[in-house]
Scaffold this motif. Structure first.
Motif, PDB file in Angstrom:
ATOM      1  N   THR A  94     -46.874 -14.927   9.549  1.00 26.40           N
ATOM      2  CA  THR A  94     -47.663 -15.385  10.731  1.00 26.40           C
ATOM      3  C   THR A  94     -48.201 -14.677  10.902  1.00 26.40           C
ATOM      4  O   THR A  94     -50.392 -15.241  11.396  1.00 26.40           O
ATOM      5  CB  THR A  94     -47.385 -17.079  10.133  1.00 26.40           C
ATOM      6  OG1 THR A  94     -46.646 -17.346  10.987  1.00 26.40           O
ATOM      7  CG2 THR A  94     -47.537 -17.350   8.806  1.00 26.40           C
ATOM      8  N   GLY A  95     -47.607 -14.289  12.393  1.00 28.91           N
ATOM      9  CA  GLY A  95     -48.090 -13.304  13.830  1.00 28.91           C
ATOM     10  C   GLY A  95     -49.264 -12.466  12.934  1.00 28.91           C
ATOM     11  O   GLY A  95     -50.431 -12.563  14.007  1.00 28.91           O
ATOM     12  N   ASP A  96     -48.877 -12.157  12.503  1.00 29.02           N
ATOM     13  CA  ASP A  96     -50.544 -10.928  12.295  1.00 29.02           C
ATOM     14  C   ASP A  96     -51.585 -11.221  11.517  1.00 29.02           C
ATOM     15  O   ASP A  96     -52.195 -10.903  12.258  1.00 29.02           O
ATOM     16  CB  ASP A  96     -49.367  -9.381  10.989  1.00 29.02           C
ATOM     17  CG  ASP A  96     -48.547  -8.737  11.982  1.00 29.02           C
ATOM     18  OD1 ASP A  96     -48.234  -8.631  13.267  1.00 29.02           O
ATOM     19  OD2 ASP A  96     -47.884  -7.978  11.268  1.00 29.02           O
ATOM     20  N   LEU A  97     -50.654 -12.375  10.411  1.00 22.09           N
ATOM     21  CA  LEU A  97     -51.949 -13.018   9.517  1.00 22.09           C
ATOM     22  C   LEU A  97     -53.165 -14.339  10.559  1.00 22.09           C
ATOM     23  O   LEU A  97     -54.422 -13.892  10.763  1.00 22.09           O
ATOM     24  CB  LEU A  97     -51.029 -14.290   8.668  1.00 22.09           C
ATOM     25  CG  LEU A  97     -52.305 -14.399   7.721  1.00 22.09           C
ATOM     26  CD1 LEU A  97     -53.380 -13.925   6.958  1.00 22.09           C
ATOM     27  CD2 LEU A  97     -51.641 -16.026   6.973  1.00 22.09           C
TER      28      LEU A  97
ATOM     29  N   LEU B 100     -48.511 -21.932   9.046  1.00 21.34           N
ATOM     30  CA  LEU B 100     -50.109 -20.738   9.071  1.00 21.34           C
ATOM     31  C   LEU B 100     -50.432 -21.082  11.263  1.00 21.34           C
ATOM     32  O   LEU B 100     -51.137 -21.323  11.713  1.00 21.34           O
ATOM     33  CB  LEU B 100     -51.015 -20.428   8.304  1.00 21.34           C
ATOM     34  CG  LEU B 100     -52.125 -19.862   9.231  1.00 21.34           C
ATOM     35  CD1 LEU B 100     -51.904 -17.955   9.339  1.00 21.34           C
ATOM     36  CD2 LEU B 100     -52.980 -19.753   7.721  1.00 21.34           C
ATOM     37  N   GLY B 101     -50.726 -22.507  10.827  1.00 22.45           N
ATOM     38  CA  GLY B 101     -51.516 -23.850  11.574  1.00 22.45           C
ATOM     39  C   GLY B 101     -51.253 -23.287  13.362  1.00 22.45           C
ATOM     40  O   GLY B 101     -52.209 -23.535  14.353  1.00 22.45           O
ATOM     41  N   ARG B 102     -49.535 -23.628  13.113  1.00 26.40           N
ATOM     42  CA  ARG B 102     -49.229 -23.334  14.084  1.00 26.40           C
ATOM     43  C   ARG B 102     -49.635 -22.059  14.948  1.00 26.40           C
ATOM     44  O   ARG B 102     -49.794 -21.939  16.268  1.00 26.40           O
ATOM     45  CB  ARG B 102     -47.744 -24.005  14.170  1.00 26.40           C
ATOM     46  CG  ARG B 102     -47.706 -25.287  14.615  1.00 26.40           C
ATOM     47  CD  ARG B 102     -45.896 -25.979  13.694  1.00 26.40           C
ATOM     48  NE  ARG B 102     -45.626 -26.139  14.646  1.00 26.40           N
ATOM     49  CZ  ARG B 102     -44.550 -26.278  15.288  1.00 26.40           C
ATOM     50  NH1 ARG B 102     -43.427 -26.891  14.013  1.00 26.40           N
ATOM     51  NH2 ARG B 102     -43.645 -26.183  16.708  1.00 26.40           N
ATOM     52  N   GLU B 103     -49.461 -21.469  14.469  1.00 20.32           N
ATOM     53  CA  GLU B 103     -49.644 -19.515  14.887  1.00 20.32           C
ATOM     54  C   GLU B 103     -50.569 -19.562  15.923  1.00 20.32           C
ATOM     55  O   GLU B 103     -50.882 -18.670  16.417  1.00 20.32           O
ATOM     56  CB  GLU B 103     -49.361 -18.319  13.589  1.00 20.32           C
ATOM     57  CG  GLU B 103     -48.478 -17.030  14.438  1.00 20.32           C
ATOM     58  CD  GLU B 103     -47.420 -17.098  14.980  1.00 20.32           C
ATOM     59  OE1 GLU B 103     -47.135 -16.656  16.022  1.00 20.32           O
ATOM     60  OE2 GLU B 103     -46.227 -17.482  14.064  1.00 20.32           O
ATOM     61  N   LEU B 104     -51.942 -19.526  14.449  1.00 13.25           N
ATOM     62  CA  LEU B 104     -53.179 -19.744  14.916  1.00 13.25           C
ATOM     63  C   LEU B 104     -52.967 -20.844  15.992  1.00 13.25           C
ATOM     64  O   LEU B 104     -54.286 -19.761  17.068  1.00 13.25           O
ATOM     65  CB  LEU B 104     -54.282 -20.291  14.372  1.00 13.25           C
ATOM     66  CG  LEU B 104     -54.001 -19.749  12.977  1.00 13.25           C
ATOM     67  CD1 LEU B 104     -54.566 -20.367  11.624  1.00 13.25           C
ATOM     68  CD2 LEU B 104     -54.467 -18.457  12.743  1.00 13.25           C
ATOM     69  N   ALA B 105     -53.035 -21.794  16.286  1.00 13.89           N
ATOM     70  CA  ALA B 105     -53.297 -22.851  17.584  1.00 13.89           C
ATOM     71  C   ALA B 105     -52.592 -22.097  18.740  1.00 13.89           C
ATOM     72  O   ALA B 105     -52.984 -22.344  19.483  1.00 13.89           O
ATOM     73  CB  ALA B 105     -52.647 -24.119  17.516  1.00 13.89           C
ATOM     74  N   ALA B 106     -51.418 -21.797  18.731  1.00 13.97           N
ATOM     75  CA  ALA B 106     -50.854 -20.587  19.291  1.00 13.97           C
ATOM     76  C   ALA B 106     -51.328 -19.394  20.204  1.00 13.97           C
ATOM     77  O   ALA B 106     -51.492 -19.342  21.411  1.00 13.97           O
ATOM     78  CB  ALA B 106     -49.218 -20.237  19.256  1.00 13.97           C
ATOM     79  N   ARG B 107     -52.181 -18.944  19.303  1.00 12.04           N
ATOM     80  CA  ARG B 107     -52.715 -17.618  19.755  1.00 12.04           C
ATOM     81  C   ARG B 107     -54.603 -17.606  19.999  1.00 12.04           C
ATOM     82  O   ARG B 107     -55.282 -16.974  20.480  1.00 12.04           O
ATOM     83  CB  ARG B 107     -52.914 -16.498  18.541  1.00 12.04           C
ATOM     84  CG  ARG B 107     -51.272 -16.216  18.604  1.00 12.04           C
ATOM     85  CD  ARG B 107     -50.691 -14.984  17.585  1.00 12.04           C
ATOM     86  NE  ARG B 107     -49.325 -14.736  16.823  1.00 12.04           N
ATOM     87  CZ  ARG B 107     -49.685 -14.176  17.428  1.00 12.04           C
ATOM     88  NH1 ARG B 107     -49.772 -12.865  17.673  1.00 12.04           N
ATOM     89  NH2 ARG B 107     -47.714 -13.754  17.226  1.00 12.04           N
TER      90      ARG B 107
ATOM     91  N   TYR C  59     -42.247 -21.221  12.025  1.00 13.17           N
ATOM     92  CA  TYR C  59     -42.412 -22.610  12.047  1.00 13.17           C
ATOM     93  C   TYR C  59     -42.568 -23.106  10.460  1.00 13.17           C
ATOM     94  O   TYR C  59     -43.140 -22.364   9.753  1.00 13.17           O
ATOM     95  CB  TYR C  59     -43.935 -23.070  13.241  1.00 13.17           C
ATOM     96  CG  TYR C  59     -44.014 -22.652  14.020  1.00 13.17           C
ATOM     97  CD1 TYR C  59     -43.270 -23.480  15.041  1.00 13.17           C
ATOM     98  CD2 TYR C  59     -44.999 -21.078  14.165  1.00 13.17           C
ATOM     99  CE1 TYR C  59     -43.580 -22.394  16.134  1.00 13.17           C
ATOM    100  CE2 TYR C  59     -45.071 -21.420  15.686  1.00 13.17           C
ATOM    101  CZ  TYR C  59     -44.771 -21.851  17.003  1.00 13.17           C
ATOM    102  OH  TYR C  59     -44.455 -21.287  17.931  1.00 13.17           O
ATOM    103  N   GLY C  60     -41.853 -24.662  10.338  1.00 19.49           N
ATOM    104  CA  GLY C  60     -41.996 -24.535   8.779  1.00 19.49           C
ATOM    105  C   GLY C  60     -40.808 -23.923   8.428  1.00 19.49           C
ATOM    106  O   GLY C  60     -40.322 -23.324   8.414  1.00 19.49           O
ATOM    107  N   GLY C  61     -40.828 -24.593   6.712  1.00 17.01           N
ATOM    108  CA  GLY C  61     -40.182 -23.837   5.710  1.00 17.01           C
ATOM    109  C   GLY C  61     -40.489 -22.771   5.649  1.00 17.01           C
ATOM    110  O   GLY C  61     -41.960 -23.236   4.709  1.00 17.01           O
ATOM    111  N   ASN C  62     -39.470 -21.633   4.861  1.00 19.46           N
ATOM    112  CA  ASN C  62     -40.203 -20.354   4.343  1.00 19.46           C
ATOM    113  C   ASN C  62     -38.489 -19.867   3.820  1.00 19.46           C
ATOM    114  O   ASN C  62     -37.940 -20.219   3.655  1.00 19.46           O
ATOM    115  CB  ASN C  62     -40.687 -19.770   5.042  1.00 19.46           C
ATOM    116  CG  ASN C  62     -39.946 -18.795   6.396  1.00 19.46           C
ATOM    117  OD1 ASN C  62     -39.386 -18.962   6.852  1.00 19.46           O
ATOM    118  ND2 ASN C  62     -40.538 -19.831   7.974  1.00 19.46           N
TER     119      ASN C  62
END
Length: 298
Positions: free
Chosen positions: A191-194, A13-20, A160-163
């Motif tokens: 994570t993109g929508d979140l 989630l952190g990487r998705e936030l950083a990207a957006r 990103y990461g495991g899931n």
């Protein structure tokens, strides 16, 4: 405009936030240990000073978490440090500097014995060490005096990461059939929508249009079982979903007890004027169209 600090910035989630986000500092745990009071205080002070210098509004979005659900049963001390003490320290630092805090939590704070989507007003009753530590973090944040929102989400996956999605892709490459539990229901959340939802909330916070501080639920729309989720992943991989066979929780025992029903109602999210999350199946298709290589080659 926002200036964000995202503890847990190297997670999915952190990487998705950083990207957006346009202006963001997203340190990983090695750069910002949320259990270190001095480091947390310094990080929030730095956020405040840099935001002021740039004429921006500071917000902390806490994506740091100990998410190894089964491992938490044997490592509860560490899990509590990250999931309970970490949010407490962040909330105290935010309260001291008047910085808004958005803290991400989980559906696993609920007992899972209901038959309707959980509302934010429903009592918690975690059934695992992981759930208990996340509930402690929620309580610490909401009782801190900080301008804070706790956003519960569920069944998170991303590039990103495991899931779960990546695990299914790996297993699909090595097994003819898979047995996946079909008696646990929840809400898969991309994570993109979140991330977009959290950024929308942060924008409302700094413009004074946010809901009252407190609890919100944000997940993919609709619900399914882990088996249904797995079959949808197989469809996106271009594989036969019938290769995924249903089984019961009793047939697939795990160290940590999972809630049988942990669907979260989005009533609070909609009431706050926030954009409703799209249906989980639609989001999964979009995730594959944007990040297919990440999922197909985990």
């Amino acid at each position: 405009m926002l200036s964000l600090l995202v503890p847990g910035g190297h997670g999915q989630l952190g990487r998705e936030l950083a990207a957006r986000a346009a202006v963001v500092r997203a340190p990983g745990s090695s750069d910002l240990d949320v259990t270190n009071a001095g480091a947390v205080i310094e990080a929030v002070k730095t956020l405040v000073s840099s935001a002021a210098a740039d004429g921006l509004s500071p917000v902390v979005v806490n994506a740091a978490a100990y998410n190894a659900v089964d491992a938490a049963e044997e490592d509860a001390t560490r899990a509590f440090a990250v999931n309970g003490d970490g949010p407490r320290l962040l909330a105290a630092a935010c309260a001291a500097t008047n910085v808004p805090l958005i803290h991400v939590s989980t559906d696993y704070v609920f007992p899972g014995d209901g038959d309707r989507p959980y509302e934010t007003t429903d009592p918690v009753g975690p059934q695992s060490a992981y759930g208990a530590t996340k509930a402690a973090g929620e309580e610490a944040v909401l009782g801190s005096g900080a301008l804070a929102w706790v956003v519960r989400t569920a069944w998170v996956y991303g590039a990103y990461g495991g899931n779960f999605v990546k695990t299914m892709a790996k297993l699909a490459a090595t097994r003819d059939t898979l047995s996946v539990v079909d008696d646990q229901r929840g809400c898969p959340t991309w994570t993109g929508d979140l991330a977009e939802g959290l950024l929308e909330l942060a924008s409302l916070v700094v413009t004074g249009k946010a809901p009252a501080p407190g609890l919100l639920h944000c997940t993919g729309g609709g619900e399914t079982t882990w088996c249904g989720f797995a079959r949808a992943v197989f469809e996106e991989l271009g594989l036969d979903p019938a290769r995924v066979r249903p089984c019961t929780t009793d047939e697939f025992p795990r160290p940590a007890r999972r809630p049988a029903y942990s669907v979260l109602s989005d009533r609070s999210w909609r009431a706050a004027g926030l954009t409703p999350m799209r249906p989980w199946r639609e989001a999964l298709a979009t995730a594959f169209s944007e990040h297919g290589d990440h999922f197909r080659n985990p």
